[in-house]
Design a protein around this motif. Structure first.
Motif, short mmCIF file in Angstrom:
data_model
loop_
_atom_site.label_atom_id
_atom_site.label_comp_id
_atom_site.label_asym_id
_atom_site.label_seq_id
_atom_site.Cartn_x
_atom_site.Cartn_y
_atom_site.Cartn_z
N GLY A 11 2.61 50.02 -55.76
CA GLY A 11 2.70 48.62 -56.16
C GLY A 11 4.14 48.14 -56.19
O GLY A 11 4.46 47.04 -55.71
N VAL A 12 5.02 48.95 -56.76
CA VAL A 12 6.44 48.58 -56.83
C VAL A 12 7.03 48.49 -55.43
O VAL A 12 7.74 47.54 -55.10
N GLU A 13 6.71 49.45 -54.59
CA GLU A 13 7.22 49.44 -53.20
C GLU A 13 6.75 48.19 -52.45
O GLU A 13 7.51 47.59 -51.71
N ALA A 14 5.48 47.81 -52.68
CA ALA A 14 4.94 46.63 -52.00
C ALA A 14 5.66 45.37 -52.48
O ALA A 14 6.01 44.49 -51.68
N ARG A 15 5.89 45.28 -53.80
CA ARG A 15 6.59 44.10 -54.33
C ARG A 15 8.03 44.06 -53.86
O ARG A 15 8.59 43.00 -53.60
N LEU A 16 8.63 45.23 -53.75
CA LEU A 16 10.02 45.29 -53.28
C LEU A 16 10.11 44.84 -51.82
O LEU A 16 10.98 44.05 -51.44
N ALA A 17 9.18 45.32 -51.01
CA ALA A 17 9.17 44.92 -49.59
C ALA A 17 8.94 43.41 -49.47
O ALA A 17 9.60 42.73 -48.68
N ALA A 18 8.04 42.88 -50.30
CA ALA A 18 7.75 41.43 -50.26
C ALA A 18 8.97 40.63 -50.73
O ALA A 18 9.30 39.59 -50.13
N ALA A 19 9.64 41.12 -51.76
CA ALA A 19 10.83 40.41 -52.27
C ALA A 19 11.93 40.40 -51.21
O ALA A 19 12.61 39.39 -51.02
N CYS A 20 12.11 41.51 -50.52
CA CYS A 20 13.11 41.57 -49.44
C CYS A 20 12.76 40.59 -48.33
O CYS A 20 13.62 39.85 -47.84
N ALA A 21 11.48 40.57 -47.96
CA ALA A 21 11.04 39.67 -46.89
C ALA A 21 11.29 38.21 -47.28
O ALA A 21 11.82 37.43 -46.49
N ARG A 22 10.92 37.85 -48.51
CA ARG A 22 11.14 36.47 -48.98
C ARG A 22 12.61 36.10 -48.97
O ARG A 22 12.99 34.96 -48.76
N ALA A 23 13.46 37.10 -49.27
CA ALA A 23 14.90 36.84 -49.36
C ALA A 23 15.57 36.93 -47.99
O ALA A 23 16.79 36.76 -47.89
N GLY A 24 14.81 37.25 -46.95
CA GLY A 24 15.39 37.40 -45.62
C GLY A 24 16.29 38.61 -45.53
O GLY A 24 17.28 38.63 -44.79
N ARG A 25 15.98 39.64 -46.29
CA ARG A 25 16.81 40.84 -46.30
C ARG A 25 16.00 42.02 -45.77
O ARG A 25 14.78 42.08 -45.94
N ALA A 26 16.71 42.95 -45.14
CA ALA A 26 16.04 44.17 -44.68
C ALA A 26 15.72 45.03 -45.90
O ALA A 26 16.47 45.05 -46.87
N ARG A 27 14.60 45.73 -45.84
CA ARG A 27 14.19 46.55 -46.97
C ARG A 27 15.27 47.58 -47.34
O ARG A 27 15.46 47.90 -48.51
N ASP A 28 16.00 48.08 -46.33
CA ASP A 28 16.98 49.13 -46.64
C ASP A 28 18.30 48.59 -47.20
O ASP A 28 19.22 49.35 -47.47
N GLU A 29 18.37 47.28 -47.42
CA GLU A 29 19.55 46.73 -48.10
C GLU A 29 19.45 46.88 -49.62
O GLU A 29 20.42 46.65 -50.34
N VAL A 30 18.25 47.20 -50.09
CA VAL A 30 18.03 47.30 -51.54
C VAL A 30 17.50 48.69 -51.88
O VAL A 30 16.51 49.13 -51.30
#
Ligand SMILES: *Cc1c(COP(=O)(O)O)cnc(C)c1O
Length: 229
Positions: A11-30
């Protein structure tokens, strides 16, 4: 019945991926910094088995014996872990902190910087550091004041040769976190600092939006600490 560890982590990983996508950031930036304070070795072993390698603890005394063992377990799994101190540090614990942690996120005064530099010289260890900034100017809270941050960062770098890799903040409870995250980012940018450790518990998706490079998540991964007691 609560969710399992694997379900919470997913669940946390999914929310993190979604937050990165919304922010226009690559997942590996966070980077997801898994906060293991108060968790026993078995809970942390679950996290290691799930492939997590970046961890945070808030007390030197708790982390030192716990991670001595856990580092060996991780090594046996062929993994190298990275351990961050995210809680307050006293100068008389500087040596233990330098021996235990790869990154110390909470330096905020010259006495600590001096003690850490001395401990590094004695042990030959070279952790990296984040400066904690008290963005809300709360008298009871750790962190250098925003107005003194630039001078303190320069002092750490020049007089003590500490590698300042990031800034960290804990916004005041009950206030909207956005201005605090934005302020931390401004201070980081003008000091050419790449790391931003901001966002915990409920506000980390917002922190991702505002440039966090490290989000600190504990109970959302392990379940509430109270329920574990
Ligand atoms: C405990 C702690 C966290 C994680 O808090 P949770 O509510 O468990 O997610 C993050 N940052 C700091 C500094 C902490 O002490």
């Amino acid at each position: 019945m609560g969710e399992s560890f694997a379900e919470r982590l997913a669940g946390v990983e999914a929310r993190l991926a979604a937050a990165c996508a919304r922010a226009g950031r690559a997942r590996d930036e966070v980077r997801l910094l898994t906060v293991t304070k108060t968790q026993g070795p078995e809970a942390v072993a679950d996290a290691l088995a799930a492939g997590l390698t970046l961890f945070g603890e808030n007390r030197v005394q708790e982390a030192r014996p716990k991670w001595l063992d856990l580092r060996e377990r991780a090594a046996a799994l062929g993994k190298t872990i990275e351990l961050h101190l995210i809680g307050p540090l006293q100068s008389n614990k500087a040596r233990e902190a330098v021996e235990t942690f790869d990154v110390i996120q909470t330096i905020d005064r010259e006495k600590i910087a001096a003690a850490l530099a001395e401990a590094m010289a004695k042990t030959g260890r070279k952790p990296k550091f984040f400066v904690q900034v008290n963005t809300g100017g709360e008298p009871q809270k750790a962190g250098v004041s925003p107005l003194e941050a630039d001078a303190f960062i320069a002092l750490c770098r020049q007089r003590y040769a500490l590698e300042i890799a990031g800034l960290m903040c804990i916004p005041p409870l009950g206030e909207h976190a956005s201005p605090h995250f934005a302020l931390l980012r401004v201070i980081a940018e003008r000091n050419a600092i790449a790391g931003l450790s901001m966002g915990m518990s409920a506000d980390w998706p917002l922190a991702v939006q505002l440039g966090a490079t490290h989000v600190r998540v504990g109970s959302a991964i392990f379940g509430t600490r109270e329920a574990k007691a």
